[in-house]
Design an enzyme around this catalytic site. Structure first.
Site, PDB file in Angstrom:
ATOM      1  N   GLU A  48      -1.069   2.653 -41.680  1.00 26.03           N
ATOM      2  CA  GLU A  48      -1.488   1.309 -42.083  1.00 26.03           C
ATOM      3  C   GLU A  48      -1.121   1.023 -43.537  1.00 26.03           C
ATOM      4  OE1 GLU A  48      -2.255  -0.602 -39.711  1.00 26.03           O
ATOM      5  OE2 GLU A  48      -2.446   1.054 -38.290  1.00 26.03           O
ATOM      6  N   ALA A  72      -6.395   0.243 -35.414  1.00 22.87           N
ATOM      7  CA  ALA A  72      -6.288   0.055 -36.868  1.00 22.87           C
ATOM      8  C   ALA A  72      -5.404  -1.157 -37.098  1.00 22.87           C
ATOM      9  CB  ALA A  72      -5.707   1.290 -37.553  1.00 22.87           C
ATOM     10  N   GLU A 121      -3.318  -3.507 -40.348  1.00 19.58           N
ATOM     11  CA  GLU A 121      -2.830  -3.470 -41.726  1.00 19.58           C
ATOM     12  C   GLU A 121      -3.106  -4.720 -42.532  1.00 19.58           C
ATOM     13  OE1 GLU A 121       0.838  -4.745 -39.161  1.00 19.58           O
ATOM     14  OE2 GLU A 121      -0.892  -3.420 -38.948  1.00 19.58           O
ATOM     15  N   ASN A 122      -4.187  -5.473 -42.260  1.00 25.05           N
ATOM     16  CA  ASN A 122      -4.492  -6.652 -43.080  1.00 25.05           C
ATOM     17  C   ASN A 122      -4.256  -6.309 -44.551  1.00 25.05           C
ATOM     18  OD1 ASN A 122      -5.883  -7.772 -40.630  1.00 25.05           O
ATOM     19  ND2 ASN A 122      -7.358  -6.176 -41.151  1.00 25.05           N
TER      20      ASN A 122
END
Length: 783
Positions: free
Chosen positions: A272, A237, A239-240
């Site tokens: 995230e 995963a 975290e954009n």
């Protein structure tokens, strides 16, 4: 910084038949420098202009150098082209039977593989993104779409981002299916190539945002949030900012999924989303403070999920997974401090580990317990508000918490983040009093002289007592040290004080009992307890039915079996305990507690591993794989142990749902030695996704019949892992886990092979694996 980049204006024109793209980049500069050096990897630079005029430039395999003096207001235009990557890093291609997707993974140094940039977290800039794609595709980026033009092709222009780091930029292209809901005035959008079965992930996201907005006192900063399902994804995963990416399994969870999948999905999503504040809004200055991002998001994800799902008792999992994993890793001499001095990009991926995530999160939990939950929260909020849209260091956070609490947080944290390892408290009866001393704990049985200021908690007859231990301490009475296992240390009781602890066992929480058990196992492995002493002590816990206690005992006994399957003492103890638990838990009952469903899956899986007869009993239930998802892995391993590879392959092709499919893939690692070579052809033909190689190879090495296969094919396995998981550190982790098991049978051979395959990107894993091998060899000889 002498200069900065104010804005990147980027256009990517994709050829989706050839999977290439052409890029046009406009960089707006501020400040002065004698030249401009941009990170650039595997990009073909066509032209460079400074303020509209062509300039000389130089390109090597790491950078684009523009040899002209620059000043504020200058604009650099760069034309370039590149292939879409076939690894899982940078701007890459992700394929599934439902279609093809272009996606990005830029943390930590992947942005430079997509466009020339200063790929450094402190160089924040505004991004204007335009994507040119085929008409039947959609595009996603960090911000909402500003406008779309469609003629022969589709041109998608996005709103400008806030100032942010390069590693948080996102670009996605695919034929997406969507589900969405509004949270206040923001849209939460689930995007996937597959049909969307449930809005469960959106519900978790909304609850998480609501919790964080209340906890931090800061609204979510962007107009929308995408949760994007990626079919092939090495990182798990990412975290954009405003466009969070996940492996499919995290976003496939529904209300009807197994307990484990629902809980894991919730924690991953909450993790995230925590980064949207802690990491995205406020970012570390450099990768030496990576732990600050990851440990905080880890700790907060459990706190968040606990706020709306008390029935899961998620801090039991925090203790077992995060604290337990960190204690194990940090007891090696090949550990590292939480704060690491990172110079080379190759080093960055290797610090995404149990120390950065688990130890850091456990230290934050210890500090919260020390200063109090409210002062801790106020300090976090103060830190985020003071550094919003900028960069910060660990000391900025400690100063904020110290200001709010009035306690010496800076001094305590300085010791805990800069010193590798952790203490063991030695508890000894000294006349009528109890003496507490500390020394550094090593798993090899030796001790170190490093000392820490320890936020100490003591359970007494009158309640909990807290103090800061900086030297040896004498106390008058205690029932147990380290209340609720809030501290990151072990406790070694002498016989007198251990008997005191055991006499009060029914007064302790499950977290306290876990701490006692986990310490006992560490003392066995390190030689501080004999096998007989360990067995006698663990007998005090065998009738406890708490889920965390049972999970820990099951894990320990299964681990001992896998170290020495031929030990009758271990085999009998493990088999009898696990059989009793399987019988006690029975079959799934309607409306039962999720913790029981999850526990049943764990003990079934452990018993299948230990007891071949049970595997034969369970194997026929493989046909009902989807009836109880929590038992899917146990049933799949049972089928693998009974020569069922063909049925596993059929199931892997049949199930599109990752909840079942990933477990089937992992179980293939427990096939017989002569069937294991099929794994490589399954990777080649896509039955096993690149991202899932990690699971199957991990299972191969725990399988006593698979260790020789792994050794014989180690070069091929490393090559496959390195190509797929470039820049993630996963190869390092698979070697760390495999070397000890292989070395129990091929000691000299694995040491020689390890020296042959060394590489800067996974040397850390090799060194940890070799150290662990020496430790468990000693244990092997005692079992």
């Amino acid at each position: 910084m002498d200069f900065s980049i104010e804005e990147y204006d980027l256009t990517f024109d994709f050829d989706l038949s050839e999977f290439t793209y052409r890029g046009k980049e406009k960089i707006k500069l501020s400040g002065e420098a004698n030249e401009l050096v941009l990170d650039s990897v595997r990009l073909s630079i066509d032209s460079v202009k400074l303020n509209g005029s062509a300039v000389d430039f130089d390109v090597n395999d790491k950078a684009l150098r523009i040899e002209s003096r620059i000043k504020s207001g200058d604009v650099v235009d760069i034309d370039f082209h590149a292939k879409v990557s076939d690894t899982l890093m940078g701007l890459y291609l992700s394929k599934t039977r439902e279609g093809t997707m272009i996606t990005t993974q830029f943390e930590s140094t992947g942005a430079r593989m997509a466009f020339p940039c200063i790929d450094h977290p402190a160089y924040k800039a505004v991004f204007s993104i335009t994507l040119v794609i085929d008409k039947d595709y959609d595009a996603i980026s960090n911000m909402p779409v500003k406008k779309v033009e469609t003629s022969d092709r589709k041109i998608v222009e996005f709103e400008k981002t806030p100032r942010m780091s390069t590693y948080l930029l996102y670009i996605g292209v695919g034929k997406f299916k969507y589900a969405s809901e509004r949270y206040k005035d923001r849209e939460i959008i689930l995007a996937s190539l597959k049909d969307i079965k449930s809005k469960y992930p959106i519900d978790i996201a909304k609850r998480s945002i609501e919790f964080y907005e209340g906890y931090f006192g800061i609204p979510y900063a962007l107009p929308k949030m995408h949760l994007i399902s990626v079919p092939e994804f090495g990182a798990g995963a990412m975290e954009n900012w405003g466009a969070i990416t996940f492996r499919e399994i995290a976003l496939m969870a529904t209300e009807d999924s197994g307990s484990l999948m629902k809980q894991n999905a919730a924690i991953t999503i909450a993790h995230e989303i925590a980064h949207q504040w802690f990491g995205d809004l406020v970012t570390m200055k450099w990768w030496n403070d990576l732990w600050l991002n990851e440990s905080f998001a880890t700790f907060m994800s459990y706190k968040t999920v606990d706020s709306f799902s008390k029935q899961w008792d998620v801090f039991s999992d925090f203790i077992k997974s995060e604290t337990g994993g960190a204690l194990r890793s940090d007891s090696l001499k090949n550990t590292h401090p939480i704060e690491v001095d990172v110079k080379d990009p190759d080093e960055i991926s290797q610090i995404f580990d149990e120390i950065s995530y688990g130890k850091g999160a456990s230290i934050l939990r210890m500090i919260e317990d020390y200063v109090g939950a409210e002062d801790f929260r106020k300090g976090i909020s103060k830190y985020l508000k003071e550094h919003a849209y900028g960069n910060a260091e660990g000391s900025d956070l400690w100063n904020a918490i110290e200001t709010e609490s009035g306690k010496p947080v800076n001094r305590i944290m300085e010791a805990w983040i800069t010193k590798a390892g952790y203490p063991v408290l030695k508890v000894n009866k000294d006349g009528n009093r109890i003496r507490l001393t500390q020394e550094q704990f090593y798993l090899d049985g030796t001790s170190g002289n490093t000392e820490w200021p320890i936020p100490l908690t003591i359970i007494t007859k009158k309640g909990k007592v807290s103090m800061l231990m900086e030297d040896e301490v004498y106390i008058d009475e205690m029932l147990k040290l380290n209340a609720n296992n809030s501290g990151f240390y072990r406790v070694m009781y002498d016989n007198d004080t251990f008997n005191t602890v055991i006499s009060s066992l029914d007064k302790f929480s499950n977290l306290d009992k876990w701490g006692l058990l986990n310490d006992m196992y560490a003392f066995l492995v390190s030689g501080r307890l004999s096998v007989n002493e360990y067995v006698e002590r663990i007998k005090n816990f065998l009738n406890d039915e708490d889920h965390l206690v049972v999970e820990e005992i099951a894990s320990q006994l299964t681990s001992l079996y896998l170290i020495k399957p031929s030990s009758q003492v271990v085999y009998q103890l493990a088999k009898d305990y696990l059989r009793n638990q399987v019988q006690r838990l029975g079959t799934k009952k309607k409306g039962e507690d999720d913790k029981i469903s999850k526990l049943r899956g764990i003990v079934y899986q452990d018993l299948v591993t230990v007891d071949e007869d049970f595997a034969k009993e369970l194997s026929p239930q493989f046909a009902s794989l989807s009836e109880d998802p929590d038992l899917a892995l146990a049933k799949a391993v049972a089928k693998a142990r009974t020569d069922g590879l063909n049925e596993l392959i059929d199931a892997a092709n049949k199930y599109t749902d990752d909840e079942i499919r990933v477990r089937v893939i992992a179980a293939m690692g427990w096939c017989s030695k002569d069937q294991l070579s099929t794994i490589f052809s399954l990777i080649d033909n896509g039955t096993i996704k690149k991202q899932d190689m990690l699971y199957v190879f991990s299972f191969v090495v725990t399988n006593p019949s698979g260790r020789d296969f792994f050794f014989q094919n180690i070069d091929k396995i490393v090559s496959l892992m390195e190509h797929a998981f470039e820049g993630t550190g996963y190869t390092s982790r698979i070697l760390e886990g495999s070397i000890p098991y292989i070395g129990l049978e091929k000691y000299e051979e694995i040491k020689a092979k390890a020296s042959q395959i060394r590489s800067p990107s996974y040397n850390v894993g090799i060194d940890k694996g070799l150290e662990t091998l020496e430790i468990i060899r000693k244990l092997y000889n005692k079992l």
